[in-house]
Design a protein around this motif. Structure first.
Motif, PDB file in Angstrom:
ATOM      1  N   PHE A 252      18.932  77.750  27.966  1.00  0.00           N
ATOM      2  CA  PHE A 252      20.382  77.586  28.023  1.00  0.00           C
ATOM      3  C   PHE A 252      21.002  78.763  28.756  1.00  0.00           C
ATOM      4  CE2 PHE A 252      18.936  75.319  24.302  1.00  0.00           C
ATOM      5  CZ  PHE A 252      19.591  74.117  24.430  1.00  0.00           C
ATOM      6  N   ARG A 253      22.013  78.460  29.596  1.00  0.00           N
ATOM      7  CA  ARG A 253      22.769  79.507  30.277  1.00  0.00           C
ATOM      8  C   ARG A 253      24.157  78.972  30.590  1.00  0.00           C
ATOM      9  NH1 ARG A 253      21.477  80.901  36.239  1.00  0.00           N
ATOM     10  NH2 ARG A 253      22.759  79.042  36.373  1.00  0.00           N
ATOM     11  N   ASP A 254      25.178  79.659  30.129  1.00  0.00           N
ATOM     12  CA  ASP A 254      26.575  79.323  30.409  1.00  0.00           C
ATOM     13  C   ASP A 254      26.920  77.881  30.038  1.00  0.00           C
ATOM     14  OD1 ASP A 254      26.882  81.888  31.444  1.00  0.00           O
ATOM     15  OD2 ASP A 254      26.412  81.247  33.487  1.00  0.00           O
ATOM     16  N   GLY A 255      26.437  77.408  28.909  1.00  0.00           N
ATOM     17  CA  GLY A 255      26.739  76.054  28.467  1.00  0.00           C
ATOM     18  C   GLY A 255      25.996  74.968  29.219  1.00  0.00           C
ATOM     19  N   GLU A 256      24.944  75.338  29.932  1.00  0.00           N
ATOM     20  CA  GLU A 256      24.137  74.388  30.684  1.00  0.00           C
ATOM     21  C   GLU A 256      22.684  74.502  30.240  1.00  0.00           C
ATOM     22  OE1 GLU A 256      24.545  75.792  34.669  1.00  0.00           O
ATOM     23  OE2 GLU A 256      26.413  74.722  34.999  1.00  0.00           O
ATOM     24  N   ILE A 257      21.919  73.448  30.490  1.00  0.00           N
ATOM     25  CA  ILE A 257      20.477  73.504  30.269  1.00  0.00           C
ATOM     26  C   ILE A 257      19.813  73.580  31.627  1.00  0.00           C
ATOM     27  CG2 ILE A 257      18.458  72.290  29.404  1.00  0.00           C
ATOM     28  CD1 ILE A 257      20.051  71.062  27.284  1.00  0.00           C
ATOM     29  N   LEU A 258      18.913  74.553  31.783  1.00  0.00           N
ATOM     30  CA  LEU A 258      18.176  74.724  33.031  1.00  0.00           C
ATOM     31  C   LEU A 258      16.710  74.384  32.811  1.00  0.00           C
ATOM     32  CD1 LEU A 258      19.615  78.095  34.340  1.00  0.00           C
ATOM     33  CD2 LEU A 258      20.218  75.807  35.069  1.00  0.00           C
ATOM     34  N   LEU A 259      16.122  73.730  33.776  1.00  0.00           N
ATOM     35  CA  LEU A 259      14.702  73.414  33.768  1.00  0.00           C
ATOM     36  C   LEU A 259      13.983  74.507  34.548  1.00  0.00           C
ATOM     37  CD1 LEU A 259      12.532  71.291  33.039  1.00  0.00           C
ATOM     38  CD2 LEU A 259      12.993  70.241  35.244  1.00  0.00           C
ATOM     39  N   LEU A 260      13.079  75.204  33.891  1.00  0.00           N
ATOM     40  CA  LEU A 260      12.406  76.352  34.484  1.00  0.00           C
ATOM     41  C   LEU A 260      10.915  76.083  34.641  1.00  0.00           C
ATOM     42  CD1 LEU A 260      14.069  79.028  32.197  1.00  0.00           C
ATOM     43  CD2 LEU A 260      14.779  78.403  34.475  1.00  0.00           C
ATOM     44  N   ASN A 261      10.332  76.710  35.638  1.00  0.00           N
ATOM     45  CA  ASN A 261       8.881  76.742  35.838  1.00  0.00           C
ATOM     46  C   ASN A 261       8.258  75.369  36.076  1.00  0.00           C
ATOM     47  OD1 ASN A 261       6.796  78.503  36.250  1.00  0.00           O
ATOM     48  ND2 ASN A 261       6.074  78.405  34.148  1.00  0.00           N
ATOM     49  N   VAL A 262       9.015  74.428  36.614  1.00  0.00           N
ATOM     50  CA  VAL A 262       8.467  73.135  37.009  1.00  0.00           C
ATOM     51  C   VAL A 262       8.207  73.196  38.505  1.00  0.00           C
ATOM     52  CG1 VAL A 262       8.988  70.685  37.297  1.00  0.00           C
ATOM     53  CG2 VAL A 262       9.525  71.822  35.161  1.00  0.00           C
ATOM     54  N   HIS A 263       6.975  72.909  38.891  1.00  0.00           N
ATOM     55  CA  HIS A 263       6.581  73.021  40.292  1.00  0.00           C
ATOM     56  C   HIS A 263       6.740  71.681  41.001  1.00  0.00           C
ATOM     57  CE1 HIS A 263       3.999  73.478  43.818  1.00  0.00           C
ATOM     58  NE2 HIS A 263       4.231  74.774  43.699  1.00  0.00           N
ATOM     59  N   ILE A 264       7.600  71.655  42.018  1.00  0.00           N
ATOM     60  CA  ILE A 264       7.756  70.495  42.898  1.00  0.00           C
ATOM     61  C   ILE A 264       7.351  70.971  44.291  1.00  0.00           C
ATOM     62  CG2 ILE A 264       9.345  68.819  43.882  1.00  0.00           C
ATOM     63  CD1 ILE A 264      11.011  69.068  41.324  1.00  0.00           C
ATOM     64  N   SER A 265       6.253  70.444  44.783  1.00  0.00           N
ATOM     65  CA  SER A 265       5.694  70.895  46.064  1.00  0.00           C
ATOM     66  C   SER A 265       6.666  70.655  47.211  1.00  0.00           C
ATOM     67  CB  SER A 265       4.392  70.157  46.355  1.00  0.00           C
ATOM     68  OG  SER A 265       3.452  70.436  45.359  1.00  0.00           O
ATOM     69  N   PRO A 266       6.663  71.541  48.207  1.00  0.00           N
ATOM     70  CA  PRO A 266       7.508  71.326  49.376  1.00  0.00           C
ATOM     71  C   PRO A 266       7.085  70.064  50.121  1.00  0.00           C
ATOM     72  CG  PRO A 266       6.711  73.574  49.313  1.00  0.00           C
ATOM     73  CD  PRO A 266       5.992  72.831  48.247  1.00  0.00           C
ATOM     74  N   HIS A 267       8.072  69.397  50.727  1.00  0.00           N
ATOM     75  CA  HIS A 267       7.794  68.175  51.480  1.00  0.00           C
ATOM     76  C   HIS A 267       7.070  68.543  52.768  1.00  0.00           C
ATOM     77  CE1 HIS A 267       8.223  63.980  52.283  1.00  0.00           C
ATOM     78  NE2 HIS A 267       8.916  64.178  53.397  1.00  0.00           N
ATOM     79  N   LYS A 268       5.989  67.836  53.086  1.00  0.00           N
ATOM     80  CA  LYS A 268       5.145  68.235  54.213  1.00  0.00           C
ATOM     81  C   LYS A 268       5.690  67.851  55.583  1.00  0.00           C
ATOM     82  CE  LYS A 268       2.252  64.151  53.886  1.00  0.00           C
ATOM     83  NZ  LYS A 268       0.947  63.612  53.672  1.00  0.00           N
ATOM     84  N   ASN A 269       6.572  66.842  55.668  1.00  0.00           N
ATOM     85  CA  ASN A 269       7.055  66.372  56.971  1.00  0.00           C
ATOM     86  C   ASN A 269       8.377  67.008  57.380  1.00  0.00           C
ATOM     87  OD1 ASN A 269       4.843  64.723  57.114  1.00  0.00           O
ATOM     88  ND2 ASN A 269       5.897  62.940  56.276  1.00  0.00           N
ATOM     89  N   VAL A 270       8.736  68.109  56.751  1.00  0.00           N
ATOM     90  CA  VAL A 270      10.003  68.781  57.043  1.00  0.00           C
ATOM     91  C   VAL A 270       9.698  70.230  57.390  1.00  0.00           C
ATOM     92  CG1 VAL A 270      12.228  69.457  56.069  1.00  0.00           C
ATOM     93  CG2 VAL A 270      11.214  67.288  55.423  1.00  0.00           C
ATOM     94  N   GLY A 271      10.471  70.806  58.287  1.00  0.00           N
ATOM     95  CA  GLY A 271      10.286  72.204  58.646  1.00  0.00           C
ATOM     96  C   GLY A 271      10.579  73.128  57.477  1.00  0.00           C
ATOM     97  N   SER A 272      10.078  74.337  57.533  1.00  0.00           N
ATOM     98  CA  SER A 272      10.214  75.278  56.414  1.00  0.00           C
ATOM     99  C   SER A 272      11.671  75.686  56.173  1.00  0.00           C
ATOM    100  CB  SER A 272       9.367  76.516  56.665  1.00  0.00           C
ATOM    101  OG  SER A 272       9.808  77.179  57.831  1.00  0.00           O
ATOM    102  N   PHE A 273      12.519  75.577  57.166  1.00  0.00           N
ATOM    103  CA  PHE A 273      13.924  75.953  57.012  1.00  0.00           C
ATOM    104  C   PHE A 273      14.641  75.013  56.048  1.00  0.00           C
ATOM    105  CE2 PHE A 273      18.394  75.635  58.310  1.00  0.00           C
ATOM    106  CZ  PHE A 273      18.777  76.948  58.115  1.00  0.00           C
TER     107      PHE A 273
END
Length: 164
Positions: free
Chosen positions: A65-86
């Motif tokens: 919890f932070r500032d009245g919100e719930i945050l999802l932490l430490n969940v890994h979502i891999s970067p999309h491979k067909n998009v540039g790093s920017f």
């Protein structure tokens, strides 16, 4: 009249259309889940593409919890491979969960009890929306895990005996 009933059927089918994208079976082994709730999740475009491709890992995730919100932490979502790093996202960034204020207050009061935590259980597609099931759970001790394994093996033996 028939036209409206067809519309209702289409909407009902759309609402019941679930597709499991990621599951946290380890959480069900580590925690005794007492309550679950469905939450929306604030995502970037490349995160949505990666999740739809099945590139999400909920195993080490938790919520805080932070500032009245719930945050999802430490969940890994891999970067999309067909998009540039920017344009890509940080794989372990904190993500805001979308819940009503009453639900947030209820979850916070449940986690203030000793040993209770909020863990992500599953990530799925509901219609065109990506939803997350989170659960309030208490960590299991080693003897609790052994007891669960014993119960599971007894159930398995009973079911196999009944099938004979």
């Amino acid at each position: 009249m028939a036209k409206n009933s067809n519309k209702v059927k289409k909407n009902a089918n759309k609402a019941n259309n679930f597709k499991l994208l990621a599951d946290n079976r380890y959480a069900k082994f580590q925690y005794a889940i007492s309550e679950t709730i469905e939450a929306g999740i604030e995502l970037l475009g490349t995160e949505v593409k990666s999740i739809r491709n099945g590139k999400a890992n909920l195993r080490d995730g938790y919520c805080s919890f932070r500032d009245g919100e719930i945050l999802l932490l430490n969940v890994h979502i891999s970067p999309h491979k067909n998009v540039g790093s920017f344009f890509n996202h940080d794989p372990l960034r904190n993500r805001k969960l979308l819940l009503h204020k009453k639900e947030i207050i209820k979850m916070k009061s449940n986690t203030e009890k000793k040993g209770m935590t909020i863990v992500p259980l599953s990530l799925y597609l509901k219609g065109s929306w990506i939803k997350l099931t989170i659960g309030v759970g208490k960590g299991k001790k080693l003897h609790d895990k052994r007891q669960d394994e014993k119960q599971k093996s007894i159930k398995k033996e009973i079911n196999s005996a009944l099938k004979r």
